[in-house]
Write a protein that holds these residues in place. Structure first.
Motif, PDB file in Angstrom:
ATOM      1  N   GLY A   1      -1.140  -1.340 -22.592  1.00 35.97           N
ATOM      2  CA  GLY A   1      -0.454  -0.044 -22.517  1.00 35.97           C
ATOM      3  C   GLY A   1      -0.737   0.882 -21.168  1.00 35.97           C
ATOM      4  O   GLY A   1      -1.475   0.684 -20.501  1.00 35.97           O
ATOM      5  N   GLN A   2      -0.109   2.197 -21.210  1.00 35.15           N
ATOM      6  CA  GLN A   2      -0.327   3.039 -20.018  1.00 35.15           C
ATOM      7  C   GLN A   2      -2.021   3.432 -20.007  1.00 35.15           C
ATOM      8  O   GLN A   2      -2.163   3.748 -21.087  1.00 35.15           O
ATOM      9  N   PHE A   3      -2.270   3.463 -18.945  1.00 32.38           N
ATOM     10  CA  PHE A   3      -3.822   4.186 -18.733  1.00 32.38           C
ATOM     11  C   PHE A   3      -3.908   4.443 -17.437  1.00 32.38           C
ATOM     12  O   PHE A   3      -3.314   3.975 -16.337  1.00 32.38           O
ATOM     13  N   GLY A   4      -4.695   5.654 -16.970  1.00 33.22           N
ATOM     14  CA  GLY A   4      -4.785   6.030 -15.755  1.00 33.22           C
ATOM     15  C   GLY A   4      -6.099   5.352 -15.104  1.00 33.22           C
ATOM     16  O   GLY A   4      -6.650   4.334 -15.617  1.00 33.22           O
ATOM     17  N   TYR A   5      -6.484   5.407 -13.853  1.00 36.98           N
ATOM     18  CA  TYR A   5      -7.502   4.682 -13.257  1.00 36.98           C
ATOM     19  C   TYR A   5      -8.745   4.789 -14.105  1.00 36.98           C
ATOM     20  O   TYR A   5      -9.348   5.806 -14.443  1.00 36.98           O
ATOM     21  N   THR A   6      -9.206   3.569 -14.070  1.00 37.67           N
ATOM     22  CA  THR A   6     -10.546   3.074 -14.873  1.00 37.67           C
ATOM     23  C   THR A   6     -11.220   2.532 -14.080  1.00 37.67           C
ATOM     24  O   THR A   6     -10.985   1.493 -13.579  1.00 37.67           O
TER      25      THR A   6
ATOM     26  N   ALA B   1       0.852  -1.408   0.047  1.00 38.57           N
ATOM     27  CA  ALA B   1      -0.074  -0.019  -0.093  1.00 38.57           C
ATOM     28  C   ALA B   1       0.787   1.068  -0.096  1.00 38.57           C
ATOM     29  O   ALA B   1       1.822   1.217   0.634  1.00 38.57           O
ATOM     30  N   THR B   2       0.309   2.246  -0.756  1.00 42.66           N
ATOM     31  CA  THR B   2       1.304   3.436  -0.770  1.00 42.66           C
ATOM     32  C   THR B   2       0.474   4.681  -0.699  1.00 42.66           C
ATOM     33  O   THR B   2      -0.746   4.664  -1.137  1.00 42.66           O
ATOM     34  N   ASP B   3       0.952   5.843  -0.482  1.00 40.24           N
ATOM     35  CA  ASP B   3       0.252   7.207  -0.595  1.00 40.24           C
ATOM     36  C   ASP B   3       0.780   7.929  -1.912  1.00 40.24           C
ATOM     37  O   ASP B   3       0.469   9.197  -2.030  1.00 40.24           O
ATOM     38  N   ASP B   4       1.536   7.307  -2.776  1.00 40.40           N
ATOM     39  CA  ASP B   4       1.936   7.862  -3.963  1.00 40.40           C
ATOM     40  C   ASP B   4       0.704   8.173  -4.638  1.00 40.40           C
ATOM     41  O   ASP B   4       0.109   7.382  -5.123  1.00 40.40           O
ATOM     42  N   PRO B   5       0.779   9.189  -5.207  1.00 37.40           N
ATOM     43  CA  PRO B   5      -0.713   9.852  -5.969  1.00 37.40           C
ATOM     44  C   PRO B   5      -0.838   9.071  -7.172  1.00 37.40           C
ATOM     45  O   PRO B   5      -1.913   8.914  -7.678  1.00 37.40           O
ATOM     46  N   HIS B   6       0.147   8.531  -7.779  1.00 37.08           N
ATOM     47  CA  HIS B   6       0.093   7.812  -8.880  1.00 37.08           C
ATOM     48  C   HIS B   6      -1.098   6.465  -8.713  1.00 37.08           C
ATOM     49  O   HIS B   6      -1.392   5.907  -9.720  1.00 37.08           O
ATOM     50  N   PHE B   7      -0.879   5.917  -7.471  1.00 35.95           N
ATOM     51  CA  PHE B   7      -1.495   4.778  -7.309  1.00 35.95           C
ATOM     52  C   PHE B   7      -2.959   4.889  -6.224  1.00 35.95           C
ATOM     53  O   PHE B   7      -3.529   3.898  -5.935  1.00 35.95           O
ATOM     54  N   VAL B   8      -3.176   6.149  -6.041  1.00 34.13           N
ATOM     55  CA  VAL B   8      -4.381   6.508  -5.243  1.00 34.13           C
ATOM     56  C   VAL B   8      -5.556   6.768  -6.010  1.00 34.13           C
ATOM     57  O   VAL B   8      -5.344   7.903  -6.749  1.00 34.13           O
ATOM     58  N   HIS B   9      -6.623   6.299  -5.885  1.00 38.25           N
ATOM     59  CA  HIS B   9      -7.932   6.503  -6.624  1.00 38.25           C
ATOM     60  C   HIS B   9      -8.539   7.421  -5.648  1.00 38.25           C
ATOM     61  O   HIS B   9      -9.247   8.462  -6.186  1.00 38.25           O
ATOM     62  N   SER B  10      -8.710   6.866  -4.535  1.00 42.62           N
ATOM     63  CA  SER B  10      -9.589   7.832  -3.339  1.00 42.62           C
ATOM     64  C   SER B  10      -8.806   7.446  -1.961  1.00 42.62           C
ATOM     65  O   SER B  10      -8.314   6.365  -1.921  1.00 42.62           O
TER      66      SER B  10
ATOM     67  N   ARG C   1       1.108  -9.602 -13.174  1.00 42.54           N
ATOM     68  CA  ARG C   1       2.483  -9.519 -13.310  1.00 42.54           C
ATOM     69  C   ARG C   1       2.921  -8.240 -13.842  1.00 42.54           C
ATOM     70  O   ARG C   1       2.096  -7.868 -14.698  1.00 42.54           O
ATOM     71  N   GLN C   2       3.843  -7.623 -13.618  1.00 39.31           N
ATOM     72  CA  GLN C   2       4.334  -6.039 -14.189  1.00 39.31           C
ATOM     73  C   GLN C   2       5.952  -5.884 -13.973  1.00 39.31           C
ATOM     74  O   GLN C   2       6.488  -5.616 -13.211  1.00 39.31           O
ATOM     75  N   ASP C   3       6.704  -6.606 -14.936  1.00 46.74           N
ATOM     76  CA  ASP C   3       8.105  -6.743 -14.737  1.00 46.74           C
ATOM     77  C   ASP C   3       8.638  -5.286 -14.589  1.00 46.74           C
ATOM     78  O   ASP C   3       9.377  -5.188 -13.700  1.00 46.74           O
ATOM     79  N   PRO C   4       8.847  -4.368 -15.459  1.00 52.31           N
ATOM     80  CA  PRO C   4       9.463  -3.261 -15.491  1.00 52.31           C
ATOM     81  C   PRO C   4       8.700  -2.024 -14.326  1.00 52.31           C
ATOM     82  O   PRO C   4       9.443  -1.268 -14.116  1.00 52.31           O
ATOM     83  N   GLU C   5       7.237  -2.208 -14.338  1.00 51.68           N
ATOM     84  CA  GLU C   5       6.578  -1.213 -13.388  1.00 51.68           C
ATOM     85  C   GLU C   5       5.697  -1.531 -12.451  1.00 51.68           C
ATOM     86  O   GLU C   5       6.015  -2.581 -11.816  1.00 51.68           O
ATOM     87  N   TYR C   6       4.499  -1.253 -12.382  1.00 58.35           N
ATOM     88  CA  TYR C   6       3.485  -1.440 -11.471  1.00 58.35           C
ATOM     89  C   TYR C   6       1.987  -1.219 -12.130  1.00 58.35           C
ATOM     90  O   TYR C   6       1.667  -0.431 -12.818  1.00 58.35           O
ATOM     91  N   TRP C   7       1.202  -2.007 -11.452  1.00 53.73           N
ATOM     92  CA  TRP C   7      -0.312  -1.852 -11.697  1.00 53.73           C
ATOM     93  C   TRP C   7      -0.525  -1.100 -10.275  1.00 53.73           C
ATOM     94  O   TRP C   7      -0.057  -1.359  -9.371  1.00 53.73           O
ATOM     95  N   ALA C   8      -1.711  -0.416 -10.529  1.00 58.62           N
ATOM     96  CA  ALA C   8      -2.597   0.343  -9.351  1.00 58.62           C
ATOM     97  C   ALA C   8      -3.775  -0.226  -9.243  1.00 58.62           C
ATOM     98  O   ALA C   8      -4.541  -0.407 -10.197  1.00 58.62           O
ATOM     99  N   LEU C   9      -4.203  -0.534  -8.112  1.00 58.29           N
ATOM    100  CA  LEU C   9      -5.658  -0.896  -7.543  1.00 58.29           C
ATOM    101  C   LEU C   9      -6.271  -0.249  -6.627  1.00 58.29           C
ATOM    102  O   LEU C   9      -5.464  -0.036  -5.614  1.00 58.29           O
ATOM    103  N   ASP C  10      -7.480   0.112  -6.681  1.00 59.52           N
ATOM    104  CA  ASP C  10      -8.109   0.805  -5.391  1.00 59.52           C
ATOM    105  C   ASP C  10      -9.616   0.532  -5.418  1.00 59.52           C
ATOM    106  O   ASP C  10     -10.149   0.193  -6.682  1.00 59.52           O
TER     107      ASP C  10
END
Length: 209
Positions: free
Chosen positions: A139-144, A68-77, A164-173
């Motif tokens: 590909g890259q997409f914002g919160y959907t 869990a993170t507070d990085d805004p890239h990963f926070v929907h609400s 699985r996300q080898d070089p980067e990250y998925w974000a879930l919320d």
């Protein structure tokens, strides 16, 4: 070596943050810690960086960088969101047993692939059956918003996110599972009576001809 973002908030105890997620306000949501706001000390990532474990949910498979993170890239609400990012070639799994009532439920969640990056894979299982995806090398997409998905409920069902996300990250919320209304016995009886009456009318018309 694959470099992973490490600017994540550090936990020192079990904490439920003051902010709540949008999913906490969904009436009848059966998912616990639906917005990943409750955290536990997770230990350390492979590169020695401390991270926040996700309370209530069960983690299995390769869970490097799942936290869990507070990085805004990963926070929907709310205050926190979930980072899902195991390194190749293994999958990570985030699951929770949902206590519901036999009938049906509706699943919704918010998903993002904030940086893109390949290879990647994401899917959702309900009692072992894939009900979303798989997204492969997305590909890259914002919160959907993903959903609504109407699923069969048995009284105890397992919701699982596979990723699985080898070089980067998925974000879930903001994950929600809401029980759908079960018709009252009186309503079912009334419907049966109406259908019976219609059948009698049709039979009479046929004989009249």
């Amino acid at each position: 070596m694959i470099l992973k973002l490490t600017a994540f908030v550090v936990a020192t105890a079990v904490v439920a943050l003051a902010d709540i997620s949008a999913c906490d306000n969904i009436s009848g949501n059966l998912v616990k810690n639906c917005g990943f706001e409750t955290i536990v000390p997770g230990g350390f990532l492979p590169d020695g960086v401390p991270y926040n474990g996700i309370a209530v949910w069960t983690l299995s498979g390769n869970n490097d960088y799942t936290q869990a993170t507070d990085d805004p890239h990963f926070v929907h609400s709310g205050e926190l969101g979930a980072v899902l990012a195991p390194t190749a070639p293994d999958f990570g799994y985030l699951s929770q047993i949902i206590t519901d009532v036999a009938g049906s439920v509706t699943l919704d969640f918010w998903l993002s692939n904030p940086y893109g990056g390949n290879p990647n894979n994401f899917s959702v299982q309900w009692d072992g059956v894939t009900v979303f995806g798989p997204l492969v090398n997305a590909g890259q997409f914002g919160y959907t918003h993903e959903g609504p998905m109407v699923l069969t409920a048995t009284g105890s069902d397992t919701l699982q996110f596979s990723y699985r996300q080898d070089p980067e990250y998925w974000a879930l919320d903001d994950v929600s599972v809401v029980q759908n209304a079960v018709p009252e016995p009186s309503s079912v009886l009334l419907l049966g009576t109406l259908l019976g009456c219609l059948g009698v009318v049709f039979r009479r018309k046929r004989f009249a001809k």
